[in-house]
Design an enzyme around this catalytic site. Structure first.
Site, PDB file in Angstrom:
ATOM      1  N   SER A 228       0.832  -1.201   0.000  1.00 39.86           N
ATOM      2  CA  SER A 228       0.000   0.000   0.000  1.00 39.86           C
ATOM      3  C   SER A 228       0.864   1.246   0.000  1.00 39.86           C
ATOM      4  O   SER A 228       1.975   1.245   0.559  1.00 39.86           O
ATOM      5  CB  SER A 228      -0.861  -0.040   1.263  1.00 39.86           C
ATOM      6  OG  SER A 228      -1.461   1.205   1.499  1.00 39.86           O
TER       7      SER A 228
ATOM      8  N   TYR B 133      -2.101  -1.425  10.960  1.00 44.87           N
ATOM      9  CA  TYR B 133      -2.298  -1.916   9.590  1.00 44.87           C
ATOM     10  C   TYR B 133      -1.105  -1.543   8.714  1.00 44.87           C
ATOM     11  O   TYR B 133      -0.530  -2.390   8.017  1.00 44.87           O
ATOM     12  CB  TYR B 133      -3.595  -1.342   8.986  1.00 44.87           C
ATOM     13  CG  TYR B 133      -3.671  -1.576   7.493  1.00 44.87           C
ATOM     14  CD1 TYR B 133      -3.983  -2.826   6.987  1.00 44.87           C
ATOM     15  CD2 TYR B 133      -3.383  -0.546   6.579  1.00 44.87           C
ATOM     16  CE1 TYR B 133      -4.020  -3.057   5.613  1.00 44.87           C
ATOM     17  CE2 TYR B 133      -3.416  -0.770   5.210  1.00 44.87           C
ATOM     18  CZ  TYR B 133      -3.734  -2.024   4.731  1.00 44.87           C
ATOM     19  OH  TYR B 133      -3.749  -2.249   3.371  1.00 44.87           O
TER      20      TYR B 133
ATOM     21  N   LYS C  88       1.978  -3.909   6.604  1.00 46.37           N
ATOM     22  CA  LYS C  88       2.405  -3.861   5.197  1.00 46.37           C
ATOM     23  C   LYS C  88       3.918  -3.675   5.122  1.00 46.37           C
ATOM     24  O   LYS C  88       4.602  -4.307   4.315  1.00 46.37           O
ATOM     25  CB  LYS C  88       1.674  -2.732   4.445  1.00 46.37           C
ATOM     26  CG  LYS C  88       0.199  -2.993   4.258  1.00 46.37           C
ATOM     27  CD  LYS C  88      -0.067  -4.199   3.340  1.00 46.37           C
ATOM     28  CE  LYS C  88      -1.453  -4.745   3.457  1.00 46.37           C
ATOM     29  NZ  LYS C  88      -1.677  -6.028   2.801  1.00 46.37           N
TER      30      LYS C  88
HETATM   31  P1  NAD Z   1     -10.949  -7.465   1.108  1.00 50.63           P
HETATM   32  O1  NAD Z   1     -11.162  -7.481   2.577  1.00 50.63           O
HETATM   33  O2  NAD Z   1     -12.111  -7.157   0.235  1.00 50.63           O
HETATM   34  O3  NAD Z   1     -10.337  -8.865   0.624  1.00 50.63           O
HETATM   35  C1  NAD Z   1      -9.478  -9.608   1.427  1.00 50.63           C
HETATM   36  C2  NAD Z   1      -9.895 -11.075   1.306  1.00 50.63           C
HETATM   37  O4  NAD Z   1      -8.976 -11.867   2.080  1.00 50.63           O
HETATM   38  C3  NAD Z   1     -11.297 -11.353   1.860  1.00 50.63           C
HETATM   39  O5  NAD Z   1     -12.007 -12.145   0.929  1.00 50.63           O
HETATM   40  C4  NAD Z   1     -11.037 -12.132   3.144  1.00 50.63           C
HETATM   41  O6  NAD Z   1     -12.066 -13.061   3.420  1.00 50.63           O
HETATM   42  C5  NAD Z   1      -9.713 -12.806   2.844  1.00 50.63           C
HETATM   43  N1  NAD Z   1      -8.886 -13.134   4.010  1.00 50.63           N
HETATM   44  C6  NAD Z   1      -8.503 -12.304   5.024  1.00 50.63           C
HETATM   45  N2  NAD Z   1      -7.719 -12.983   5.880  1.00 50.63           N
HETATM   46  C7  NAD Z   1      -7.632 -14.260   5.424  1.00 50.63           C
HETATM   47  C8  NAD Z   1      -6.951 -15.428   5.851  1.00 50.63           C
HETATM   48  N3  NAD Z   1      -6.236 -15.456   6.996  1.00 50.63           N
HETATM   49  N4  NAD Z   1      -7.058 -16.544   5.117  1.00 50.63           N
HETATM   50  C9  NAD Z   1      -7.787 -16.570   3.976  1.00 50.63           C
HETATM   51  N5  NAD Z   1      -8.441 -15.495   3.505  1.00 50.63           N
HETATM   52  C10 NAD Z   1      -8.359 -14.355   4.222  1.00 50.63           C
HETATM   53  O7  NAD Z   1      -9.746  -6.447   0.845  1.00 50.63           O
HETATM   54  P2  NAD Z   1      -9.242  -5.776  -0.527  1.00 50.63           P
HETATM   55  O8  NAD Z   1      -9.671  -4.361  -0.529  1.00 50.63           O
HETATM   56  O9  NAD Z   1      -9.571  -6.636  -1.662  1.00 50.63           O
HETATM   57  O10 NAD Z   1      -7.680  -5.775  -0.256  1.00 50.63           O
HETATM   58  C11 NAD Z   1      -6.862  -6.828  -0.711  1.00 50.63           C
HETATM   59  C12 NAD Z   1      -5.428  -6.557  -0.294  1.00 50.63           C
HETATM   60  O11 NAD Z   1      -5.009  -5.309  -0.819  1.00 50.63           O
HETATM   61  C13 NAD Z   1      -5.205  -6.496   1.206  1.00 50.63           C
HETATM   62  O12 NAD Z   1      -3.964  -7.089   1.510  1.00 50.63           O
HETATM   63  C14 NAD Z   1      -5.172  -4.999   1.488  1.00 50.63           C
HETATM   64  O13 NAD Z   1      -4.408  -4.711   2.636  1.00 50.63           O
HETATM   65  C15 NAD Z   1      -4.487  -4.491   0.236  1.00 50.63           C
HETATM   66  N6  NAD Z   1      -4.789  -3.079  -0.050  1.00 50.63           N
HETATM   67  C16 NAD Z   1      -6.092  -2.678  -0.190  1.00 50.63           C
HETATM   68  C17 NAD Z   1      -6.382  -1.340  -0.456  1.00 50.63           C
HETATM   69  C18 NAD Z   1      -7.795  -0.862  -0.566  1.00 50.63           C
HETATM   70  O14 NAD Z   1      -8.024   0.368  -0.476  1.00 50.63           O
HETATM   71  N7  NAD Z   1      -8.786  -1.721  -0.759  1.00 50.63           N
HETATM   72  C19 NAD Z   1      -5.326  -0.415  -0.616  1.00 50.63           C
HETATM   73  C20 NAD Z   1      -4.016  -0.871  -0.501  1.00 50.63           C
HETATM   74  C21 NAD Z   1      -3.760  -2.200  -0.210  1.00 50.63           C
HETATM   75  C1  WQD Z   2      -9.547   9.470   0.859  1.00 53.42           C
HETATM   76  C2  WQD Z   2      -9.769  10.962   1.071  1.00 53.42           C
HETATM   77  C3  WQD Z   2     -10.107  11.580   3.368  1.00 53.42           C
HETATM   78  C4  WQD Z   2     -13.948   9.592   3.910  1.00 53.42           C
HETATM   79  C5  WQD Z   2      -6.858   4.522   2.999  1.00 53.42           C
HETATM   80  C6  WQD Z   2      -5.818   3.809   3.813  1.00 53.42           C
HETATM   81  C7  WQD Z   2      -4.674   3.379   2.925  1.00 53.42           C
HETATM   82  C8  WQD Z   2      -5.176   2.564   1.749  1.00 53.42           C
HETATM   83  C9  WQD Z   2      -6.275   3.265   1.023  1.00 53.42           C
HETATM   84  C10 WQD Z   2      -5.067   0.242   2.331  1.00 53.42           C
HETATM   85  C11 WQD Z   2      -9.032  11.502   2.297  1.00 53.42           C
HETATM   86  C12 WQD Z   2     -11.338  11.877   2.538  1.00 53.42           C
HETATM   87  C13 WQD Z   2     -12.770  10.063   3.367  1.00 53.42           C
HETATM   88  C14 WQD Z   2     -14.973  10.509   4.245  1.00 53.42           C
HETATM   89  C15 WQD Z   2     -13.587  12.305   3.456  1.00 53.42           C
HETATM   90  N1  WQD Z   2      -5.737   1.313   2.163  1.00 53.42           N
HETATM   91  N2  WQD Z   2     -12.596  11.400   3.143  1.00 53.42           N
HETATM   92  N3  WQD Z   2     -14.745  11.851   4.011  1.00 53.42           N
HETATM   93  O1  WQD Z   2      -7.152   7.578   3.788  1.00 53.42           O
HETATM   94  O2  WQD Z   2      -6.281   7.925   1.425  1.00 53.42           O
HETATM   95  O3  WQD Z   2      -6.286   5.671   2.399  1.00 53.42           O
HETATM   96  O4  WQD Z   2      -7.319   3.653   1.950  1.00 53.42           O
HETATM   97  O5  WQD Z   2      -3.898   0.043   2.239  1.00 53.42           O
HETATM   98  O6  WQD Z   2      -3.820   2.635   3.712  1.00 53.42           O
HETATM   99  O7  WQD Z   2      -5.343   4.691   4.808  1.00 53.42           O
HETATM  100  O8  WQD Z   2      -8.443   6.707   1.777  1.00 53.42           O
HETATM  101  O9  WQD Z   2     -10.797   6.668   1.104  1.00 53.42           O
HETATM  102  O10 WQD Z   2     -10.247   6.856   3.568  1.00 53.42           O
HETATM  103  O11 WQD Z   2      -9.808   8.790   2.075  1.00 53.42           O
HETATM  104  O12 WQD Z   2     -13.427  13.509   3.258  1.00 53.42           O
HETATM  105  O13 WQD Z   2     -16.042  10.154   4.767  1.00 53.42           O
HETATM  106  O14 WQD Z   2     -11.168  11.184   1.331  1.00 53.42           O
HETATM  107  O15 WQD Z   2      -9.875  12.592   4.300  1.00 53.42           O
HETATM  108  O16 WQD Z   2      -8.598  12.784   1.988  1.00 53.42           O
HETATM  109  P1  WQD Z   2      -7.006   7.075   2.423  1.00 53.42           P
HETATM  110  P2  WQD Z   2      -9.897   7.185   2.174  1.00 53.42           P
END
Ligand code: NAD
Ligand code: WQD
Length: 343
Positions: free
Chosen positions: A131, A156, A160
């Protein structure tokens, strides 16, 4: 010739399900390992509506070496495994401050178990979901992969960083491993068919799920967290990437690993364009012809002012770049929300 398999841990989740579709479309045979801790088995029906068949699935807790070993063995018995894409993790920043041990256990524990199971099975190619949170508030934007990794703001974020470190340490040891560490910026949107998308988890903390639910009347008005930041319109700037573009980057990473053995590289995955919260709201209203109910409120603790990607390294090495616009992502996000509203 039989299709090569790709194991997708967390493949029933938001980004994983879109990646399963992209892998299938690229000629791979995706195999999901998921314990449904944050997803539902019905997502498999949604995937089947798009690709015409249900993907193979093993209900596995990725923390369990024994369960992983058993599933990998079953999977390898009738096909070659090209690599593993490791999405499985908990992802809620706020929740991680309430339940840090669960986050360490699930996110770090599953990565350790997976590396051990891969080694035992002779699988060396790993794509890891990291991330942009690893950069914190960078000194310079757009941020490239050379930017320092700053102390994590949340458990969290720490998981990562720790997983990137443990994969890199494993790579630097005698372990046969090749890895892509993919640093996602802000994934949004859904498959354009609205057959799959992001499942709402109670009160949404992320901008787009809150915005779409507020617009659908399921929540009160969106609060924009702060309009006194040192940006042009006072609201925070992020790099919002369509989940379909992000999914394709995983396919490109598998191809890259297959042709670059014994490599370990981090890649930023973003559009390269920063958009403010106010710009996102305006783009959503224009793309969908509907008004977003919102008001400005105080800043949210821990938010960085502005971050967006320099994704040039991914373009040069992986031959990948974003193709879809913010408007397309917001149109698909709204379509998905409407489908959820209809039930
Ligand atoms: P999500 O929660 O929708 O998907 C994660 C999946 O992993 C789920 O289906 C859950 O059931 C499964 N899971 C969790 N722990 C498990 C375990 N121990 N064994 C088997 N399955 C398990 O999340 P997502 O948004 O699809 O994110 C996927 C990955 O990307 C994560 O590692 C997350 O940290 C990373 N990521 C997400 C975002 C975002 O904004 N969505 C941003 C950056 C990084
Ligand atoms: C985006 C913008 C808020 C909600 C997070 C995690 C990051 C990554 C992605 C996993 C910001 C603003 C939000 C609301 C708002 N995930 N906002 N009102 O914070 O950039 O990143 O998700 O790895 O680790 O921290 O994403 O969607 O929460 O916010 O004004 O109700 O929207 O302040 O500027 P963020 P977000």
């Amino acid at each position: 010739m039989a299709k090569q398999k790709v194991v997708v841990t967390g493949g029933a989740g938001y980004i994983g399900s879109h990646t399963v579709v992209a892998l299938h479309e690229a000629g791979f045979s995706p195999v999901i390992f998921d314990n449904f801790s944050n997803s539902k088995p019905e997502v498999l029906d949604g995937i089947a509506r798009i690709i015409g068949e249900k993907p193979q699935i093993f209900e596995v807790d990725c923390r369990s070496k024994a369960e992983l070993a058993q599933a990998i063995e079953a999977c390898a018995s009738d096909g070659q495994i090209a690599g593993v894409i490791h999405f499985a993790a908990f992802k809620a920043v706020g929740e991680s401050t309430e339940r840090p041990l669960d986050y360490f256990d699930n996110n770090i524990g599953s990565t350790v178990s997976l590396l051990e199971a891969m080694t035992a099975a002779g699988i060396s190619n790993l794509v890891f979901s990291s991330s942009c949170t690893v950069y914190g508030q960078p000194d310079a934007i757009p941020v490239d992969e050379q930017a320092p990794i700053l102390p994590a703001e949340s458990p969290y974020g720490y998981t990562k960083q720790a997983c990137e470190r443990l994969i890199t340490d494993a790579f630097n040891s005698s372990m046969p491993l090749s890895a892509c560490l993919l640093r996602y910026f802000n994934p949004i949107g859904a498959h354009p068919s609205a057959a799959i998308g992001e499942l709402p988890l109670g009160h949404p903390n992320n901008l787009i799920p809150y915005l779409t639910q507020a617009t659908a009347g399921k929540r009160g008005p969106l609060t924009v967290f702060g309009n006194d930041y040192p940006t042009e319109d006072g609201t925070c700037i992020r790099d919002y990437i369509h989940v379909m573009d992000l999914a394709r980057a995983h396919v490109a990473s598998i191809h890259w690993l297959l042709s670059n053995p014994a490599s370990c590289e981090a890649f930023n995955l973003g559009t390269g364009e920063g958009k403010s919260v106010s710009q996102v709201i305006a783009a959503f209203e224009k793309a969908n012809g509907i008004a977003v109910p919102y008001s400005f409120g105080p800043r949210r603790a821990g938010d960085v002012t502005a971050i967006f990607a320099n994704a040039g390294k991914a373009e040069r090495a992986l031959g990948w770049k974003c193709e879809l616009s913010l408007e397309e992502a917001l149109r698909d996000a709204w379509k998905w929300q409407q489908k959820l509203t209809e039930g």
